[in-house]
Design a protein around this motif. Structure first.
Motif, short mmCIF file in Angstrom:
data_model
loop_
_atom_site.label_atom_id
_atom_site.label_comp_id
_atom_site.label_asym_id
_atom_site.label_seq_id
_atom_site.Cartn_x
_atom_site.Cartn_y
_atom_site.Cartn_z
N GLY A 182 20.93 25.19 18.01
CA GLY A 182 21.95 25.86 17.20
C GLY A 182 22.76 26.72 18.15
N ILE A 183 24.07 26.48 18.21
CA ILE A 183 24.93 27.20 19.16
C ILE A 183 26.00 27.97 18.40
CG2 ILE A 183 26.56 26.95 21.07
CD1 ILE A 183 25.09 24.42 21.86
N CYS A 184 26.15 29.23 18.73
CA CYS A 184 27.21 30.06 18.15
C CYS A 184 28.03 30.67 19.29
CB CYS A 184 26.64 31.19 17.31
SG CYS A 184 25.73 30.65 15.84
N VAL A 185 29.33 30.68 19.13
CA VAL A 185 30.23 31.32 20.09
C VAL A 185 31.16 32.26 19.34
CG1 VAL A 185 30.14 29.47 21.77
CG2 VAL A 185 31.88 29.43 20.04
N TRP A 186 31.58 33.32 20.02
CA TRP A 186 32.52 34.25 19.40
C TRP A 186 33.39 34.90 20.46
CZ3 TRP A 186 27.47 35.65 20.33
CH2 TRP A 186 27.26 36.81 21.05
N SER A 187 34.49 35.42 20.01
CA SER A 187 35.35 36.21 20.89
C SER A 187 36.12 37.20 20.02
CB SER A 187 36.32 35.34 21.68
OG SER A 187 37.24 34.71 20.82
N ASP A 188 36.40 38.32 20.60
CA ASP A 188 37.26 39.32 19.97
C ASP A 188 37.98 40.06 21.08
OD1 ASP A 188 35.46 41.29 20.92
OD2 ASP A 188 34.36 41.31 19.05
N SER A 204 35.24 41.18 23.79
CA SER A 204 34.08 40.42 24.23
C SER A 204 34.24 38.92 23.99
CB SER A 204 32.81 40.91 23.50
OG SER A 204 32.91 40.65 22.13
N LEU A 205 33.41 38.19 24.70
CA LEU A 205 33.29 36.74 24.54
C LEU A 205 31.80 36.45 24.69
CD1 LEU A 205 34.44 33.81 24.53
CD2 LEU A 205 34.53 33.99 27.00
N GLY A 206 31.23 35.70 23.76
CA GLY A 206 29.79 35.46 23.85
C GLY A 206 29.38 34.12 23.30
N MET A 207 28.19 33.69 23.72
CA MET A 207 27.60 32.46 23.22
C MET A 207 26.10 32.65 23.14
SD MET A 207 27.82 28.52 24.59
CE MET A 207 27.14 28.82 26.21
N VAL A 208 25.52 32.17 22.04
CA VAL A 208 24.08 32.23 21.83
C VAL A 208 23.60 30.82 21.56
CG1 VAL A 208 22.26 33.10 20.32
CG2 VAL A 208 24.17 34.57 20.89
N ILE A 209 22.53 30.41 22.23
CA ILE A 209 21.92 29.10 22.02
C ILE A 209 20.49 29.33 21.56
CG2 ILE A 209 21.23 26.92 23.08
CD1 ILE A 209 23.44 27.45 25.20
N MET A 269 35.66 36.71 15.24
CA MET A 269 35.43 35.44 14.60
C MET A 269 34.37 34.69 15.38
SD MET A 269 38.17 32.49 13.90
CE MET A 269 37.70 31.10 12.96
N ALA A 270 33.45 34.05 14.66
CA ALA A 270 32.38 33.27 15.28
C ALA A 270 32.35 31.87 14.67
CB ALA A 270 31.05 33.97 15.08
N GLN A 271 31.91 30.93 15.47
CA GLN A 271 31.73 29.55 15.02
C GLN A 271 30.35 29.10 15.49
OE1 GLN A 271 33.91 27.46 13.21
NE2 GLN A 271 35.07 29.32 12.92
N CYS A 272 29.64 28.38 14.62
CA CYS A 272 28.32 27.88 14.96
C CYS A 272 28.26 26.39 14.69
CB CYS A 272 27.24 28.58 14.14
SG CYS A 272 27.15 30.36 14.43
N GLY A 273 27.44 25.68 15.44
CA GLY A 273 27.30 24.25 15.25
C GLY A 273 26.00 23.73 15.81
N ASP A 274 25.79 22.44 15.62
CA ASP A 274 24.58 21.76 16.06
C ASP A 274 24.82 21.05 17.38
OD1 ASP A 274 23.11 22.33 13.65
OD2 ASP A 274 24.29 20.79 12.66
N ALA A 275 23.78 21.00 18.21
CA ALA A 275 23.83 20.25 19.47
C ALA A 275 22.43 19.74 19.75
CB ALA A 275 24.34 21.13 20.60
N GLU A 276 22.30 19.01 20.83
CA GLU A 276 21.00 18.48 21.24
C GLU A 276 20.98 18.34 22.75
OE1 GLU A 276 19.08 14.20 20.81
OE2 GLU A 276 19.22 15.22 18.86
#
Length: 53
Positions: A15-21, A24-29, A1-8
């Motif tokens: 644009g930030i997305c994080v996921w875990s399963d 793995s655990l990851g984050m992309v900015i 499952m992944a979630q993405c959102g806005d930041a500044e």
């Protein structure tokens, strides 16, 4: 499952997305992108991040 959102940060949109399963655990900015744009690119990016050598 992944979630993405806005930041500044320093007036730069992010644009930030994080996921875990189970394995793995990851984050992309992504700079100068929205959360929706990051979500659209996440499948390809995540595939590259999780690629085993």
């Amino acid at each position: 499952m992944a979630q993405c959102g806005d930041a500044e940060a320093s007036n730069v949109p992010l644009g930030i997305c994080v996921w875990s399963d189970k394995g793995s655990l990851g984050m992309v900015i992504l700079y100068f992108k929205t959360g929706a744009q990051a979500a659209a690119e996440l499948v390809e990016i995540r595939g590259q991040v999780e690629k085993k050598s």
